[in-house]
Each structure stands twice: as C-alpha cells, then as structure tokens.
Scaffold this active site. Sequence first.
Site, short mmCIF file in Angstrom:
data_model
loop_
_atom_site.label_atom_id
_atom_site.label_comp_id
_atom_site.label_asym_id
_atom_site.label_seq_id
_atom_site.Cartn_x
_atom_site.Cartn_y
_atom_site.Cartn_z
CE1 TYR A 22 -34.67 4.84 6.93
CE2 TYR A 22 -32.92 3.25 6.52
CZ TYR A 22 -33.68 4.33 6.11
OH TYR A 22 -33.46 4.90 4.87
CG ASP A 41 -41.85 17.72 3.37
OD1 ASP A 41 -40.95 16.96 2.95
OD2 ASP A 41 -41.86 18.16 4.53
CB SER A 70 -33.32 1.87 2.59
OG SER A 70 -32.00 1.88 3.10
CB THR A 107 -30.18 12.44 2.13
OG1 THR A 107 -29.91 11.26 2.90
CG2 THR A 107 -30.35 12.08 0.67
CG ASP A 133 -48.04 13.49 8.93
OD1 ASP A 133 -47.47 12.48 8.50
OD2 ASP A 133 -47.99 13.84 10.13
CB VAL A 134 -46.96 9.97 4.45
CG1 VAL A 134 -46.47 10.72 3.23
CG2 VAL A 134 -45.87 9.80 5.49
CE LYS A 179 -36.79 3.68 4.27
NZ LYS A 179 -37.61 4.52 3.37
#
Length: 249
Positions: A151, A20, A138, A186, A55-56, A155
């Site tokens: 977003y 994370d 998603s 979430t 960090d991705v 996705k």
Amino acid sequence: MGAATVARLVEDGWSVVATDVCADEPAIPYALGTQAELEAVAVAGGDHVTAVVADVRDQAAMRAAVATAVDLYGRLDAAVAMAGVFAAGDRLWEVSDEEWDAVVDIDLRGVFHTARAAIPAILESPEPWRGRFVGVASTAGVVGLERMAPYVAAKHGVIGLVRSLAIDLSGTGVTANAIAPGSTRTAILEASAASYGIDIAEFATHQRPIGRLVEPEEIAAAVAYLCSPGAAAVTGVVLPVDGGMTSTI
C-alpha cells in the site's frame, strides 16, 4: 470517499460518470463495493450521474468509461482516480504475489490507466483552463508504515505519477494534483484496524491537531476544490487532508 465525492461534484454543478468494479478481490480481506451501491450513488445524483461498472486494471474499460462521458455529456473536463484497496499484516518479505499484485495494480496502475484514458479527452475540452486530473494517494504516500509495504509503495507511486503528469501537461492549462487523505472513516480504515487488532477509533490518535477521524465528505470537498476554476494555478501538489497527521510525524 467515492460516493461522497460524486455527491459533492454534483452539488457543484458537475455531471459525473461514476465507475466501480462492483466485485470482490480474493487477495483483499474485506468486501468491496457492490453494483447496488454504485447504482444508489447514481440514483442519488439524478440525471447528473451515470453508473458504469469498470475495473481500473482494465485499460479498455477505462477508455470505454471516458467514451461514455463524452457521448453523454459532450466533453470531459476532469477525472478523479480514487479506486483503492488495502491489505496489511505481513512484513515485506512475507507479502504474497497475490497481495502485492492486487494492491499495486488497483492503487497505482489504476491511476495510470485512468490518466491515460482521460487526459486525451480532457485536452480536447473547449475550456482547457478547466481541465483537471486528481489522483487520490494517502498519507501512506509520504511516510513509511509498518506492515503496509504494498500500500505504501503504491501510494508513493501515485504521488510521483501525478507530479510527473503535471509537468507533462505544461502549457495545456490542465492541472494534475494528488490528495493525501489521513485516517478516514472508510472500509479501508476498518480493514486496516482489523489487521492491527485495534478499534477504528484508535487511528484518531494519529491526528492529534483535530483529534478525530477525517470524514469522507472532507476528502470530497478537497477534490471538488482541485476540480474547481479557483484551483487553476494549483498543479503538481500533494494536498494533505489528514487532520495534521503528517505535521506531527
């Protein structure tokens, strides 16, 4: 969802390197996970979980996380790309560069970085039938949604990336699949509700067949299935875990 997935994979016998960023992102309107929370996930998993701050968006950091897994456990059999953030409220032409970059870089580029770091190690696993890659998309990856362009675009991209990856992995025994969660309890859903000025519970109305929100543990169960030996013949699919939301749109 990440914490629930780590717990479920440990329950199923996996050892996990949990990563994370453990820092907030200025363009995202809610607090992200902390190092204390990540370490709590590791403590709960005992000797089977190692916490790594990464960090991705940083390819080198993801390669280092993969190297940690191989060094500690001797191999890497699966990778789950679950890092994601959400920002909404603006119409496409009103979206700032900062918001676009944060959402797309984390939600889409992060999956690319995770796959590019993990797949070479997975291919070296002595049991290639067990090799798995799971990208978390998603329901926003299969429909258009109001005032959520960054977003939704990210996705949709995750789904395309995973489908292409599945083809690239032809003949290796390694599978690649995507999960498409619906409205799940979430922090991201809470942020979404705040953007629209509604209560989080109102999202349950989108999921009429089950009439409730999805729980993180239900997403974790789907991820665990796709990582299991029983899913060896499943690849290139998008698995909806959305309470029937997309069946009613």
